[in-house]
Design an enzyme around this catalytic site. Structure first.
Site, mmCIF file in Angstrom:
data_model
loop_
_atom_site.group_PDB
_atom_site.id
_atom_site.type_symbol
_atom_site.label_atom_id
_atom_site.label_comp_id
_atom_site.label_asym_id
_atom_site.label_seq_id
_atom_site.Cartn_x
_atom_site.Cartn_y
_atom_site.Cartn_z
ATOM 1 N N GLU A 112 -42.683 66.508 10.306
ATOM 2 C CA GLU A 112 -41.344 67.074 10.180
ATOM 3 C C GLU A 112 -41.380 68.531 9.756
ATOM 4 O O GLU A 112 -42.127 68.901 8.847
ATOM 5 C CB GLU A 112 -40.559 66.239 9.160
ATOM 6 C CG GLU A 112 -40.506 64.762 9.537
ATOM 7 C CD GLU A 112 -40.192 63.863 8.352
ATOM 8 O OE1 GLU A 112 -40.744 62.754 8.277
ATOM 9 O OE2 GLU A 112 -39.389 64.287 7.502
ATOM 10 N N HIS A 132 -36.642 66.239 11.842
ATOM 11 C CA HIS A 132 -37.421 65.068 11.394
ATOM 12 C C HIS A 132 -38.054 64.356 12.613
ATOM 13 O O HIS A 132 -37.686 63.232 12.943
ATOM 14 C CB HIS A 132 -36.440 64.140 10.662
ATOM 15 C CG HIS A 132 -37.027 62.993 9.917
ATOM 16 N ND1 HIS A 132 -37.796 62.012 10.500
ATOM 17 C CD2 HIS A 132 -36.912 62.623 8.608
ATOM 18 C CE1 HIS A 132 -38.123 61.104 9.599
ATOM 19 N NE2 HIS A 132 -37.616 61.453 8.445
HETATM 20 O O1 TA6 Z 1 -39.252 61.901 6.020
HETATM 21 C C1 TA6 Z 1 -39.830 60.735 5.493
HETATM 22 C C2 TA6 Z 1 -38.720 59.874 4.906
HETATM 23 O O2 TA6 Z 1 -38.055 60.538 3.858
HETATM 24 C C3 TA6 Z 1 -39.320 58.559 4.453
HETATM 25 O O3 TA6 Z 1 -39.379 58.475 3.045
HETATM 26 C C4 TA6 Z 1 -38.392 57.519 5.076
HETATM 27 O O4 TA6 Z 1 -37.307 57.230 4.221
HETATM 28 C C5 TA6 Z 1 -37.979 58.244 6.344
HETATM 29 O O5 TA6 Z 1 -37.741 59.580 5.908
HETATM 30 C C6 TA6 Z 1 -36.848 57.621 7.109
HETATM 31 O O6 TA6 Z 1 -35.638 57.889 6.486
HETATM 32 P P1 TA6 Z 1 -34.320 57.247 7.157
HETATM 33 O O7 TA6 Z 1 -33.189 57.651 6.259
HETATM 34 O O8 TA6 Z 1 -34.183 57.828 8.532
HETATM 35 O O9 TA6 Z 1 -34.571 55.757 7.197
#
Ligand code: TA6
Length: 321
Positions: free
Chosen positions: A293, A189
């Site tokens: 990601e 990510h």
């Molecule tokens: O990858 C994008 C996402 O799923 C967004 O929807 C947002 O929630 C981000 O990840 C961050 O997630 P986190 O759990 O690290 O706050």
């Protein structure tokens, strides 16, 4: 009576040697790598290769810094990030969170942590070597145990191989070490550092179908031209193996992510409202980050039979504009 001060001195020396002396790493490290205490007193591996440098926290096998010799930092980490270890600990905001075995809020049960457990647990550094071409390769591993089973009732072995030089290569292998099959989602990510998310152009996804998480998960078709960030952006491009590039006119560079073993690409910027709502991201930091990601999520989730494994890789490289 002279013996007592001598005895105290000797005991002090022994105590100092055992407490001040850094714990010897369980493995041999090349001269271009060292273990040190990082933020939150969490242990991190610091890699200073000939052509690039990186930091990897053992907590979550979390890459928090990558800088090629001829460019600025490529990864963004929030000034407000937590650095709290434990089993589980808290997620680090930024760098490259390892997402496994579920993605985002696709939780097995209410209250489970977003983006799975892998980023919350301490991994083990199992090797770190300098290659003949002067890149440095580190391997970190996480195995299922009594701490992970309440969250994910399957036996698994994760291995993250990080290779640092002028490029950053990350290889995530997930293996089913149990006797029953399981399906998992996974992602690297990656939070990229950008000069201003409102000015970058994201290419490689032109015309591709995606799920718009900001618009009730509606299925849409991507723009014919490069993607620009003009509002909260949270897109899952499924069945997509394309390389993606971020052209950044402010930092005068293009970041490219090439991938293998990954069918999903996620693009995320929280924009103003969500950027401030996430306390570990708040403080008007959102223009300086953009997530691209490397993943297998949703319909691209991976099913592993007992004994099977799957590998996804991301290769990140920079070109000056
Ligand atoms: O990858 C994008 C996402 O799923 C967004 O929807 C947002 O929630 C981000 O990840 C961050 O997630 P986190 O759990 O690290 O706050």
């Amino acid at each position: 009576m002279q013996r007592i001060p001598l005895l105290i001195s000797l005991l002090s020396l022994v105590l100092l040697a055992t407490t001040a002396w850094p714990a010897a790493p369980a493995i041999a490290l090349p001269p271009s790598a060292r273990l040190e205490t990082g933020s939150g007193s969490l242990e991190r591996l610091v890699i200073a290769a000939r052509d690039g440098e990186a930091h990897v926290y053992l907590h979550g096998a979390h890459v928090t810094h990558f800088k090629p010799r001829h460019s600025g930092p490529v990864l963004w980490v929030s000034k407000n990030s937590s650095f709290v270890g434990g089993s589980p600990g808290k997620p680090i905001r930024g760098g490259v969170p390892v997402v496994f075995p579920w993605f985002a809020d696709n939780l097995p049960k209410k209250g489970d942590p977003g983006h799975g457990l892998a980023r919350l647990f301490p991994w083990t550094l199992t090797s770190c070597t300098e290659l003949p071409d002067h890149r440095v390769c580190a391997v970190l591993e996480l195995r299922s145990d009594g701490r992970t089973r309440p969250l994910f009732p399957h036996e698994f072995h994760l291995k993250l191989t990080i290779t640092v030089g002028s490029e950053l290569e990350m290889e995530l292998t997930a293996a089913n070490t149990g006797s029953s099959p399981f399906t998992c989602e996974e992602a690297l990510h990656t939070y990229f550092a950008v000069g201003d998310a409102r000015q970058v152009s994201v290419s490689g996804l032109e015309g591709a179908p995606y799920i718009d998480k900001v618009d009730s998960y509606r299925r849409k078709t991507g723009e014919a031209g490069a993607l620009r960030i003009t509002a909260e952006t949270d897109r899952i491009y499924a069945a997509n193996r394309a390389a993606v590039s971020i052209a950044d006119p402010v930092l005068k560079r293009t970041i490219t992510v090439e991938k293998t073993g990954s069918q999903s690409t996620v693009v995320w910027n929280p924009w103003i409202r969500k950027g401030e709502a996430l306390l570990d991201l708040a403080g008007q930091q959102w223009p300086w980050m953009l997530c691209v990601e490397t993943a297998n999520v949703g319909t691209d989730a991976v099913t592993l039979a007992p004994g099977a494994s799957h590998t996804l890789t991301a290769r990140i490289h920079i070109r000056a504009l």
